[in-house]
Enzyme design. Structure first.
Site, PDB file in Angstrom:
ATOM      1  N   TYR A  29       0.835  -1.207   0.000  1.00 53.70           N
ATOM      2  CA  TYR A  29       0.000   0.000   0.000  1.00 53.70           C
ATOM      3  C   TYR A  29       0.867   1.253   0.000  1.00 53.70           C
ATOM      4  CZ  TYR A  29      -3.304   3.556   1.578  1.00 53.70           C
ATOM      5  OH  TYR A  29      -4.055   4.698   1.684  1.00 53.70           O
ATOM      6  N   LYS A  33       1.362   4.168  -2.986  1.00 53.30           N
ATOM      7  CA  LYS A  33       1.184   5.606  -2.736  1.00 53.30           C
ATOM      8  C   LYS A  33       2.404   6.385  -3.216  1.00 53.30           C
ATOM      9  CE  LYS A  33      -1.683   7.123   0.048  1.00 53.30           C
ATOM     10  NZ  LYS A  33      -2.993   7.776  -0.068  1.00 53.30           N
TER      11      LYS A  33
END
EC number: 1.1.1.145
Length: 210
Positions: A29, A33
Site C-alpha cells: 500500500y 502511494k
C-alpha cells in the site's frame, strides 16, 4: 502520508515537506502511494492533447478522520463489545498528526484554484494536509473522539501479546485471504511517530475548519 512514511525501519518523522527522511516503504500500500505521487509529480508541466499545459501537485493527508469514517466506527464497536473500554495497543509517545476530512476536501479546492496562477509555487510540489487537530497517539486521539460516547481508557495490551496476534492474523491473511486491522504492518506504523509540520498555510492561504 504513507507516500513518505513511516518507513520499514520504524524511523520517526518529525518535520515538513523538505525534511530529509529515508523513504523506504515496506508494504505494498505504501509503495503504491509512493509510485502514484512520483507519477503525478512527473506529469507536471506536460502538454496534453489539445496543446494546453497540465499542472499537478500532490496532497498528503496524515490520518483522516470525520463523518462517515468506517474505521472509527469499527473501533467504537470493538470498545462497546469490551464493556465501553478501549484497550490500548499504541505507545503514548508514538505521536501522529491527524486531519479532519473537511480540511482535506478544502485543500483540494484551494489547490485547483492556486495551481492555475502564473508563477504558482505549488506546481510540481507535494504538501501535507493539516488542521488544528491535536497531535497524539492513535489510541489517545480515538479516545478523545469517543469519550463523549461513554468510552473509557483501559489498560495497555503487552507488546509480546500484540506481536503474537499480528503473526496469527498475518498467517490467516496468507492462508485464507482474511485481512485484519491488526497486523505487523499496522502495529509498526501506529507505534512510529509521524508528525508533519506543514508549509501549505502560506502557499494555499488555508484556514482549516478543525
Amino acid at each position: 502520508m504513507e507516500a513518505i512514511g513511516p518507513n520499514k525501519h520504524g524511523n520517526p518523522f518529525i518535520g515538513h515537506e523538505h525534511t530529509l527522511y529515508d523513504i523506504s516503504p515496506g508494504h505494498v500500500y505504501a509503495k503504491s502511494k509512493r509510485m502514484v505521487e512520483q507519477l503525478v509529480t512527473k506529469a507536471n508541466n506536460s502538454v496534453i492533447m489539445n496543446g494546453a499545459k497540465l499542472y499537478t501537485c500532490c496532497l498528503r493527508p496524515t490520518g483522516i478522520y470525520g463523518g462517515g469514517d468506517k474505521l472509527t466506527k469499527v473501533f467504537y464497536e470493538q470498545c462497546t463489545q469490551h464493556g465501553n473500554i478501549m484497550y490500548r495497543t499504541v505507545d503514548d509517545d508514538a505521536v501522529h498528526s491527524r486531519v479532519y476530512v473537511g480540511n482535506v476536501a478544502w485543500m483540494h479546492v484551494l489547490a485547483v484554484k492556486y495551481i492555475q496562477y502564473p508563477g504558482s509555487e505549488i506546481k510540481g510540489n507535494a504538501y501535507f494536509c493539516y488542521g488544528y487537530s491535536p497531535s497524539c497517539s492513535y489510541d489517545m486521539f480515538n479516545l478523545l473522539l469517543m469519550k463523549p460516547l461513554g468510552i473509557e481508557q483501559g489498560s495497555r495490551i503487552p507488546r509480546w501479546m500484540l506481536k503474537m496476534y499480528t503473526c496469527k492474523n498475518d498467517m490467516k491473511r496468507i492462508l485464507f485471504r482474511k485481512p485484519s486491522l491488526l497486523n505487523n504492518y499496522t502495529l509498526k506504523i501506529s507505534n512510529t511517530t509521524f508528525e508533519a509540520r506543514q508549509q501549505c498555510r502560506t502557499r494555499f492561504q488555508l484556514l482549516p475548519y478543525l
